[in-house]
Design an enzyme around this catalytic site. Structure first.
Site, PDB file in Angstrom:
ATOM      1  N   ASP A   1      98.975  63.982  -3.137  1.00 16.70           N
ATOM      2  CA  ASP A   1      98.511  65.527  -3.177  1.00 16.70           C
ATOM      3  C   ASP A   1      99.667  66.418  -3.129  1.00 16.70           C
ATOM      4  OD1 ASP A   1      95.678  66.854  -1.989  1.00 16.70           O
ATOM      5  OD2 ASP A   1      97.391  68.022  -1.872  1.00 16.70           O
ATOM      6  N   ILE A   2      99.755  67.333  -3.875  1.00 10.46           N
ATOM      7  CA  ILE A   2     100.955  68.443  -3.986  1.00 10.46           C
ATOM      8  C   ILE A   2     101.089  69.115  -2.676  1.00 10.46           C
ATOM      9  CG2 ILE A   2      99.706  70.278  -4.733  1.00 10.46           C
ATOM     10  CD1 ILE A   2     101.856  70.713  -7.024  1.00 10.46           C
TER      11      ILE A   2
ATOM     12  N   ASN B   1      85.344  66.346  -0.734  1.00  7.41           N
ATOM     13  CA  ASN B   1      84.604  67.868  -0.572  1.00  7.41           C
ATOM     14  C   ASN B   1      83.492  67.875  -1.615  1.00  7.41           C
ATOM     15  OD1 ASN B   1      86.095  68.470   1.831  1.00  7.41           O
ATOM     16  ND2 ASN B   1      87.757  68.816   0.345  1.00  7.41           N
TER      17      ASN B   1
ATOM     18  N   GLY C   1      85.265  73.698   1.040  1.00  4.86           N
ATOM     19  CA  GLY C   1      86.758  73.361   0.472  1.00  4.86           C
ATOM     20  C   GLY C   1      86.863  72.923  -0.822  1.00  4.86           C
ATOM     21  N   GLN C   2      86.181  72.583  -1.475  1.00  5.71           N
ATOM     22  CA  GLN C   2      86.377  71.891  -2.729  1.00  5.71           C
ATOM     23  C   GLN C   2      87.060  72.913  -3.809  1.00  5.71           C
ATOM     24  OE1 GLN C   2      83.180  70.050  -4.916  1.00  5.71           O
ATOM     25  NE2 GLN C   2      84.494  69.135  -6.491  1.00  5.71           N
TER      26      GLN C   2
ATOM     27  N   HIS D   1      87.062  63.742  -6.528  1.00  6.33           N
ATOM     28  CA  HIS D   1      88.252  63.196  -6.007  1.00  6.33           C
ATOM     29  C   HIS D   1      88.242  62.586  -4.526  1.00  6.33           C
ATOM     30  CE1 HIS D   1      88.831  67.521  -5.491  1.00  6.33           C
ATOM     31  NE2 HIS D   1      89.417  67.232  -4.346  1.00  6.33           N
TER      32      HIS D   1
ATOM     33  N   HIS E   1      90.261  61.977  -1.191  1.00  6.06           N
ATOM     34  CA  HIS E   1      91.433  62.215  -0.316  1.00  6.06           C
ATOM     35  C   HIS E   1      91.523  60.939   0.446  1.00  6.06           C
ATOM     36  CE1 HIS E   1      92.042  66.655  -0.720  1.00  6.06           C
ATOM     37  NE2 HIS E   1      90.687  66.532  -1.176  1.00  6.06           N
TER      38      HIS E   1
HETATM   39  P1  5GP Z   1      89.871  69.652  -2.868  1.00  9.04           P
HETATM   40  O1  5GP Z   1      90.196  70.922  -1.851  1.00  9.04           O
HETATM   41  O2  5GP Z   1      89.238  70.296  -4.243  1.00  9.04           O
HETATM   42  O3  5GP Z   1      89.070  68.423  -2.095  1.00  9.04           O
HETATM   43  O4  5GP Z   1      91.302  69.117  -3.243  1.00  9.04           O
HETATM   44  C1  5GP Z   1      92.009  69.502  -4.353  1.00  9.04           C
HETATM   45  C2  5GP Z   1      93.545  68.805  -3.888  1.00  9.04           C
HETATM   46  O5  5GP Z   1      94.222  68.927  -4.957  1.00  9.04           O
HETATM   47  C3  5GP Z   1      94.175  69.858  -2.898  1.00  9.04           C
HETATM   48  O6  5GP Z   1      94.393  69.088  -1.777  1.00  9.04           O
HETATM   49  C4  5GP Z   1      95.332  70.283  -3.499  1.00  9.04           C
HETATM   50  O7  5GP Z   1      96.478  70.399  -2.537  1.00  9.04           O
HETATM   51  C5  5GP Z   1      95.489  69.107  -4.713  1.00  9.04           C
HETATM   52  N1  5GP Z   1      96.122  69.749  -5.810  1.00  9.04           N
HETATM   53  C6  5GP Z   1      95.906  71.090  -6.443  1.00  9.04           C
HETATM   54  N2  5GP Z   1      96.658  70.866  -7.655  1.00  9.04           N
HETATM   55  C7  5GP Z   1      97.156  69.812  -7.791  1.00  9.04           C
HETATM   56  C8  5GP Z   1      98.394  69.615  -8.491  1.00  9.04           C
HETATM   57  O8  5GP Z   1      98.700  70.163  -9.535  1.00  9.04           O
HETATM   58  N3  5GP Z   1      99.084  68.266  -8.420  1.00  9.04           N
HETATM   59  C9  5GP Z   1      98.538  67.758  -7.150  1.00  9.04           C
HETATM   60  N4  5GP Z   1      99.192  66.357  -7.169  1.00  9.04           N
HETATM   61  N5  5GP Z   1      97.693  67.955  -6.511  1.00  9.04           N
HETATM   62  C10 5GP Z   1      96.932  68.936  -6.605  1.00  9.04           C
END
Ligand code: 5GP
Ligand code: ZN
Length: 113
Positions: A31-32, A86, A92-93, A99, A101
């Site tokens: 995760d970034i 999520n 929080g998605q 995906h 986590h």
């Molecule tokens: P969500 O909030 O949709 O469950 O999770 C999306 C996740 O993707 C977040 O934890 C966010 O930090 C990660 N993310 C968003 N953009 C990027 C990216 O460009 N590269 C990587 N490696 N992770 C990302």
């Protein structure tokens, strides 16, 4: 594959990531914005918008995320870890490509701690 999907772009190789695993069905990358010392995402290559869009035909693929994620977590030194999906913006998605986590490497308490 929607053109505007960030994770489809990562899967295509258009956006670089710190990749941990890849095969024909699944990719995993860090995760970034990590929320724990170990924090990576396990993503099916098939574009499914989120948990509530999983169809019966996807059940085996989504189960595979658990198996792949557990193996990587162990390699990363996190035998104990949390799995988070999520579903929807109010949960929080941020990225609407399903995906998983995996978070570990620190003590986690309660469902959200
Ligand atoms: P969500 O909030 O949709 O469950 O999770 C999306 C996740 O993707 C977040 O934890 C966010 O930090 C990660 N993310 C968003 N953009 C990027 C990216 O460009 N590269 C990587 N490696 N992770 C990302
Ligand atoms: Zn996608």
């Amino acid at each position: 594959m929607p053109d505007d999907c960030l994770f489809c772009k990562i899967i295509k190789g258009d956006i670089p990531t710190d990749k941990l695993f890849e095969d024909d069905e699944v990719i995993a990358f860090r995760d970034i914005a990590p929320q724990a010392p170990v924090h990576f995402l396990v993503v099916p290559k098939k574009h499914i918008s989120g948990p509530s869009a999983v169809a019966a035909e996807d059940e085996q693929l989504i189960g595979k995320l658990m198996r792949v994620g557990s193996k990587i977590a162990k390699q990363e030194g996190a035998d104990d870890f949390r799995v988070v999906f999520n579903n929807g913006e109010r949960a929080g998605q941020l990225v609407f490509h399903i995906h998983m986590h995996i978070l570990g490497g620190r003590r986690l308490t309660g469902p959200l701690g």
